[in-house]
Scaffold this active site. Structure first.
Site, PDB file in Angstrom:
ATOM      1  N   ASN A 185       0.939  -1.167   0.035  1.00 31.67           N
ATOM      2  CA  ASN A 185       0.120  -0.028  -0.033  1.00 31.67           C
ATOM      3  C   ASN A 185       1.092   1.284   0.123  1.00 31.67           C
ATOM      4  OD1 ASN A 185      -1.809   2.154   0.453  1.00 31.67           O
ATOM      5  ND2 ASN A 185      -2.157   1.309   2.686  1.00 31.67           N
ATOM      6  N   TRP A 186       0.986   1.752  -1.135  1.00 29.06           N
ATOM      7  CA  TRP A 186       2.022   3.181  -1.372  1.00 29.06           C
ATOM      8  C   TRP A 186       1.622   4.117  -0.691  1.00 29.06           C
ATOM      9  CZ3 TRP A 186       3.921   2.086  -6.934  1.00 29.06           C
ATOM     10  CH2 TRP A 186       4.868   0.910  -7.081  1.00 29.06           C
ATOM     11  N   LYS A 187       0.089   4.221  -0.371  1.00 26.12           N
ATOM     12  CA  LYS A 187      -0.439   5.579   0.250  1.00 26.12           C
ATOM     13  C   LYS A 187      -0.140   6.538  -0.846  1.00 26.12           C
ATOM     14  CE  LYS A 187      -0.113   3.252   4.783  1.00 26.12           C
ATOM     15  NZ  LYS A 187       0.007   3.535   6.284  1.00 26.12           N
TER      16      LYS A 187
ATOM     17  N   HIS B  43      -9.598   1.602   4.983  1.00 22.59           N
ATOM     18  CA  HIS B  43      -8.160   1.801   5.702  1.00 22.59           C
ATOM     19  C   HIS B  43      -8.462   2.793   6.839  1.00 22.59           C
ATOM     20  CE1 HIS B  43      -4.109   2.684   6.643  1.00 22.59           C
ATOM     21  NE2 HIS B  43      -3.769   1.530   5.843  1.00 22.59           N
TER      22      HIS B  43
ATOM     23  N   GLU C  98      -6.954   5.184   7.862  1.00 29.40           N
ATOM     24  CA  GLU C  98      -6.510   6.713   7.360  1.00 29.40           C
ATOM     25  C   GLU C  98      -7.708   7.239   6.711  1.00 29.40           C
ATOM     26  OE1 GLU C  98      -2.815   5.613   5.223  1.00 29.40           O
ATOM     27  OE2 GLU C  98      -2.065   5.142   7.441  1.00 29.40           O
TER      28      GLU C  98
ATOM     29  N   GLU D 198      -5.444  -4.514  10.946  1.00 32.52           N
ATOM     30  CA  GLU D 198      -4.376  -3.469  11.163  1.00 32.52           C
ATOM     31  C   GLU D 198      -4.712  -2.789  12.164  1.00 32.52           C
ATOM     32  OE1 GLU D 198      -2.269  -2.191   6.918  1.00 32.52           O
ATOM     33  OE2 GLU D 198      -4.107  -0.879   7.442  1.00 32.52           O
TER      34      GLU D 198
ATOM     35  N   GLY E  40       2.573   2.674  10.892  1.00 31.33           N
ATOM     36  CA  GLY E  40       3.547   3.834  10.773  1.00 31.33           C
ATOM     37  C   GLY E  40       4.240   4.062  12.083  1.00 31.33           C
TER      38      GLY E  40
ATOM     39  N   SER F  36       3.473  -1.609  10.724  1.00 24.02           N
ATOM     40  CA  SER F  36       4.866  -1.484  10.888  1.00 24.02           C
ATOM     41  C   SER F  36       5.561  -2.848  10.558  1.00 24.02           C
ATOM     42  CB  SER F  36       5.262  -1.350  12.295  1.00 24.02           C
ATOM     43  OG  SER F  36       4.729   0.217  12.765  1.00 24.02           O
TER      44      SER F  36
ATOM     45  N   GLY G  26       2.879  -1.034   4.413  1.00 26.98           N
ATOM     46  CA  GLY G  26       2.904   0.445   3.862  1.00 26.98           C
ATOM     47  C   GLY G  26       4.515   0.931   3.723  1.00 26.98           C
ATOM     48  N   GLY G  27       5.104   1.480   4.782  1.00 28.40           N
ATOM     49  CA  GLY G  27       6.483   2.192   4.516  1.00 28.40           C
ATOM     50  C   GLY G  27       7.263   1.185   3.986  1.00 28.40           C
TER      51      GLY G  27
HETATM   52  P1  13P Z   1       2.837   0.642   7.554  1.00 37.11           P
HETATM   53  O1  13P Z   1       3.762  -0.424   7.186  1.00 37.11           O
HETATM   54  O2  13P Z   1       3.834   1.949   7.174  1.00 37.11           O
HETATM   55  O3  13P Z   1       2.901   0.742   9.272  1.00 37.11           O
HETATM   56  O4  13P Z   1       1.527   0.957   7.257  1.00 37.11           O
HETATM   57  C1  13P Z   1       0.505  -0.118   7.539  1.00 37.11           C
HETATM   58  C2  13P Z   1      -0.637   0.231   6.634  1.00 37.11           C
HETATM   59  O5  13P Z   1      -1.312   1.002   6.845  1.00 37.11           O
HETATM   60  C3  13P Z   1      -0.785  -0.690   5.439  1.00 37.11           C
HETATM   61  O6  13P Z   1      -1.927  -0.401   4.865  1.00 37.11           O
END
Ligand code: 13P
Length: 249
Positions: free
Chosen positions: A9-11, A95, A97, A167, A173, A213, A234-235
């Site tokens: 997930n590149w956000k 998600h 977010e 999640e 993050g 994470s 994510g990251g």
């Molecule tokens: P991180 O891996 O950056 O914690 O993000 C997780 C996430 O929200 C994937 O959708």
């Protein structure tokens, strides 16, 4: 048997140029992978070109969101049909977010999942508790309710292909990861709940992922848990090397 699934997930990261550079390097490291599913979810602007770049590989394409209406005066929104035609086979829905910054409710999320399903897009449904909910022992209650609301009105047959991503919000993050055992426990609870609502056969087919994470260093222990069918990253999915090493676990 459930095929392991690893999703990037590149956000809000990567221009078209940056996305294509990632794909070239990632494919050269990972090659063809047959015993697991790998999905990249770029931002909308890069989806079509990333999809073209992925053709002929075993890596699939997903989006990070969609709108629940077909078409009309909804400035700024993207429909299921548009995503399908752009080459997507998966879409992330609900998600945390989006729940937080765009005020998405369980009802909106359910409507989005319905639209995705009607176009044959596989929804990756995100659920998870806040830090204070975990601290007050409400994790099961919160994630159970989110899952039930997200799946409202679906039949067991429709659910079989769905993906659920646990999640915990406090783990996203932050570098704080839920322990593999605790993750296994929460997902096991959700799978049992799914089984009681829709039957064992469906519950044993639905894939449950962990997200929050995830790094190359913790992915082995998470994936070795019986209930954990994959990871939503994510990251650590932004660099081809780190995402490839997670995909190779
Ligand atoms: P991180 O891996 O950056 O914690 O993000 C997780 C996430 O929200 C994937 O959708």
């Amino acid at each position: 048997m459930r095929t392991p699934l690893i999703i990037a997930n590149w956000k809000l990261h990567k221009t078209i140029r940056e996305s294509l550079a990632f794909v070239n390097k990632f494919i050269s490291i990972i090659g063809k992978v047959y015993n697991r599913d790998i999905v990249l979810c770029p931002p909308f602007t890069a989806i079509y070109q990333v999809g073209k770049e992925l053709s002929g590989t075993t890596v699939k394409l997903g989006a990070q969101n969609l709108f629940y209406e077909e078409k009309g005066a909804y400035t700024g929104e993207v429909s299921a049909e548009m995503l399908k035609e752009a080459g997507c086979s998966y879409v992330i829905i609900g998600h945390s977010e989006r729940r937080k910054y765009f005020l998405e409710t369980d009802k909106i999320i359910n409507a989005k999942i319905k639209k995705a399903e009607s176009y044959g897009l596989i929804p990756i449904i995100c659920i998870g508790e806040k830090a204070e909910e975990k601290d007050s022992g409400k994790t099961r209650e919160v994630v159970g309710r989110q899952m039930k609301e997200a799946l409202r009105d679906f039949t067991s047959t429709q659910l079989e292909k769905f993906v659920l991503a646990y999640e915990p919000i406090w783990a996203i993050g932050t570098g704080k990861v839920e322990t593999p055992e605790q993750t296994n426990e929460v997902i096991g609870y959700l799978r049992n709940l799914l089984s009681s609502l829709y039957g064992y056969s469906v519950a044993s087919k639905v894939r449950f992922l962990y997200g929050g994470s995830v790094k190359p260093e913790n992915s082995t222990s998470l994936l070795s848990q019986k209930e954990v069918d994959g990871l939503l990253v994510g990251g650590a999915s932004l660099e081809p090397d780190s995402f490839a090493s997670i995909c190779k676990v």
